[in-house]
Design a protein around this motif. Structure first.
Motif, PDB file in Angstrom:
ATOM      1  N   GLU A 131       0.838  -1.202   0.000  1.00  0.00           N
ATOM      2  CA  GLU A 131       0.000   0.000   0.000  1.00  0.00           C
ATOM      3  C   GLU A 131       0.871   1.249   0.000  1.00  0.00           C
ATOM      4  O   GLU A 131       2.090   1.185   0.204  1.00  0.00           O
ATOM      5  N   ASP A 132       0.227   2.389  -0.175  1.00  0.00           N
ATOM      6  CA  ASP A 132       0.894   3.686  -0.143  1.00  0.00           C
ATOM      7  C   ASP A 132       1.549   3.887   1.227  1.00  0.00           C
ATOM      8  O   ASP A 132       0.999   3.497   2.261  1.00  0.00           O
ATOM      9  N   THR A 133       2.724   4.514   1.245  1.00  0.00           N
ATOM     10  CA  THR A 133       3.477   4.720   2.475  1.00  0.00           C
ATOM     11  C   THR A 133       2.673   5.465   3.539  1.00  0.00           C
ATOM     12  O   THR A 133       2.695   5.088   4.716  1.00  0.00           O
ATOM     13  N   ALA A 134       1.950   6.500   3.144  1.00  0.00           N
ATOM     14  CA  ALA A 134       1.161   7.274   4.112  1.00  0.00           C
ATOM     15  C   ALA A 134       0.092   6.402   4.764  1.00  0.00           C
ATOM     16  O   ALA A 134      -0.160   6.503   5.974  1.00  0.00           O
ATOM     17  N   LYS A 135      -0.516   5.531   3.979  1.00  0.00           N
ATOM     18  CA  LYS A 135      -1.545   4.629   4.506  1.00  0.00           C
ATOM     19  C   LYS A 135      -0.931   3.623   5.485  1.00  0.00           C
ATOM     20  O   LYS A 135      -1.516   3.320   6.528  1.00  0.00           O
ATOM     21  N   LEU A 136       0.263   3.111   5.148  1.00  0.00           N
ATOM     22  CA  LEU A 136       0.943   2.162   6.030  1.00  0.00           C
ATOM     23  C   LEU A 136       1.332   2.814   7.359  1.00  0.00           C
ATOM     24  O   LEU A 136       1.163   2.227   8.421  1.00  0.00           O
ATOM     25  N   VAL A 137       1.837   4.038   7.280  1.00  0.00           N
ATOM     26  CA  VAL A 137       2.236   4.748   8.492  1.00  0.00           C
ATOM     27  C   VAL A 137       1.018   5.019   9.372  1.00  0.00           C
ATOM     28  O   VAL A 137       1.076   4.847  10.598  1.00  0.00           O
ATOM     29  N   ALA A 138      -0.090   5.407   8.770  1.00  0.00           N
ATOM     30  CA  ALA A 138      -1.317   5.669   9.532  1.00  0.00           C
ATOM     31  C   ALA A 138      -1.815   4.380  10.201  1.00  0.00           C
ATOM     32  O   ALA A 138      -2.222   4.388  11.370  1.00  0.00           O
ATOM     33  N   TYR A 139      -1.784   3.280   9.465  1.00  0.00           N
ATOM     34  CA  TYR A 139      -2.214   1.982  10.000  1.00  0.00           C
ATOM     35  C   TYR A 139      -1.323   1.573  11.168  1.00  0.00           C
ATOM     36  O   TYR A 139      -1.798   1.148  12.219  1.00  0.00           O
ATOM     37  N   PHE A 140      -0.001   1.708  10.990  1.00  0.00           N
ATOM     38  CA  PHE A 140       0.938   1.308  12.031  1.00  0.00           C
ATOM     39  C   PHE A 140       0.800   2.195  13.265  1.00  0.00           C
ATOM     40  O   PHE A 140       0.979   1.723  14.390  1.00  0.00           O
ATOM     41  N   SER A 141       0.458   3.466  13.064  1.00  0.00           N
ATOM     42  CA  SER A 141       0.248   4.385  14.186  1.00  0.00           C
ATOM     43  C   SER A 141      -0.940   3.958  15.037  1.00  0.00           C
ATOM     44  O   SER A 141      -0.965   4.219  16.241  1.00  0.00           O
ATOM     45  N   GLU A 142      -1.932   3.315  14.431  1.00  0.00           N
ATOM     46  CA  GLU A 142      -3.062   2.801  15.191  1.00  0.00           C
ATOM     47  C   GLU A 142      -2.641   1.620  16.062  1.00  0.00           C
ATOM     48  O   GLU A 142      -3.142   1.443  17.166  1.00  0.00           O
ATOM     49  N   ASP A 171       2.890   4.986  19.955  1.00  0.00           N
ATOM     50  CA  ASP A 171       4.075   5.708  20.418  1.00  0.00           C
ATOM     51  C   ASP A 171       5.376   5.250  19.754  1.00  0.00           C
ATOM     52  O   ASP A 171       6.447   5.428  20.306  1.00  0.00           O
ATOM     53  N   TYR A 172       5.291   4.675  18.529  1.00  0.00           N
ATOM     54  CA  TYR A 172       6.530   4.233  17.886  1.00  0.00           C
ATOM     55  C   TYR A 172       7.367   5.449  17.508  1.00  0.00           C
ATOM     56  O   TYR A 172       6.857   6.522  17.215  1.00  0.00           O
ATOM     57  N   ASP A 173       8.675   5.274  17.537  1.00  0.00           N
ATOM     58  CA  ASP A 173       9.617   6.360  17.276  1.00  0.00           C
ATOM     59  C   ASP A 173       9.696   6.599  15.769  1.00  0.00           C
ATOM     60  O   ASP A 173      10.291   5.813  15.035  1.00  0.00           O
ATOM     61  N   THR A 174       9.107   7.700  15.331  1.00  0.00           N
ATOM     62  CA  THR A 174       9.024   7.991  13.896  1.00  0.00           C
ATOM     63  C   THR A 174      10.382   8.310  13.283  1.00  0.00           C
ATOM     64  O   THR A 174      10.543   8.203  12.070  1.00  0.00           O
ATOM     65  N   ASP A 175      11.359   8.669  14.107  1.00  0.00           N
ATOM     66  CA  ASP A 175      12.693   8.962  13.582  1.00  0.00           C
ATOM     67  C   ASP A 175      13.522   7.698  13.353  1.00  0.00           C
ATOM     68  O   ASP A 175      14.385   7.669  12.477  1.00  0.00           O
ATOM     69  N   ARG A 176      13.271   6.659  14.142  1.00  0.00           N
ATOM     70  CA  ARG A 176      14.093   5.444  14.046  1.00  0.00           C
ATOM     71  C   ARG A 176      13.380   4.258  13.406  1.00  0.00           C
ATOM     72  O   ARG A 176      14.039   3.265  13.077  1.00  0.00           O
ATOM     73  N   VAL A 177      12.069   4.328  13.258  1.00  0.00           N
ATOM     74  CA  VAL A 177      11.323   3.263  12.575  1.00  0.00           C
ATOM     75  C   VAL A 177      10.937   3.802  11.198  1.00  0.00           C
ATOM     76  O   VAL A 177      10.148   4.734  11.086  1.00  0.00           O
TER      77      VAL A 177
END
Length: 174
Positions: A83-94, A98-104
């Protein structure tokens, strides 16, 4: 969810299940196509049970993240890793708010979702909490096994000692 024998091998697509350990490495079976491969000691291999992801508070074990996906999806398929990166990031954020967006990185998120879908296809995902054995309980089990092994050897040693004392000593001439 038991991922104790599930491996990720650098340079090889997919996940593998550890089958047999050999002198020069081990034999692993692909979860994608079921083919068995031999892997040398020089290969970069990671056990899924040893992988963690960064959060702002601590490192979260991958097993917990996979379980969180299983809970969210009711043990069904997660969204595709393509899927699109933005969609994956939004899904993973759910899943891991609190995942570290700078290191993941997004590539890490894609890999986790791909691994989850592979494990789910093989029926290896579960919402249930695993039985956690802490170091103390493992140590107690080892001590108990050693004690049992000594008890099994003790009667043999006593029997040998008794036999030695029963044998008549040879008479020696002076």
């Amino acid at each position: 969810m038991n991922v104790e024998k599930i491996l990720a091998i650098s340079g090889k697509p997919g996940l593998f299940e550890l089958k047999i350990q050999t002198r020069s490495g081990f034999v692993a079976e692909s979860l994608l196509d079921g083919k068995k491969i031999t892997v040398g000691m020089k290969s970069n291999v990671s056990l899924l049970s040893e992988i963690s992801m960064y959060t702002f508070s601590e490192e979260k074990p991958l097993v917990e993240i996979l379980r969180a996906i299983a809970v969210k999806e009711n043990e069904g398929q997660a969204i595709s890793h393509k899927e699109d990166t933005a969609k994956l990031v939004a899904y993973f954020s759910e899943i891991v708010p609190d995942y570290d967006t700078d290191r993941v990185y997004p590539s890490d998120i894609k890999k986790v979702l791909n691994w989850y879908n592979m494990l789910q296809a093989k029926g290896m995902v579960s919402k249930e909490e695993p039985k956690v054995e802490n170091a103390e309980s493992i140590k107690e089990q080892v001590v108990e096994e050693v004690a049992q092994a000594k008890e099994k050897k003790a009667p043999k040693a006593e029997k040998e000692a008794a036999e030695k004392s029963e044998k008549p000593k040879a008479k020696t001439k002076k």
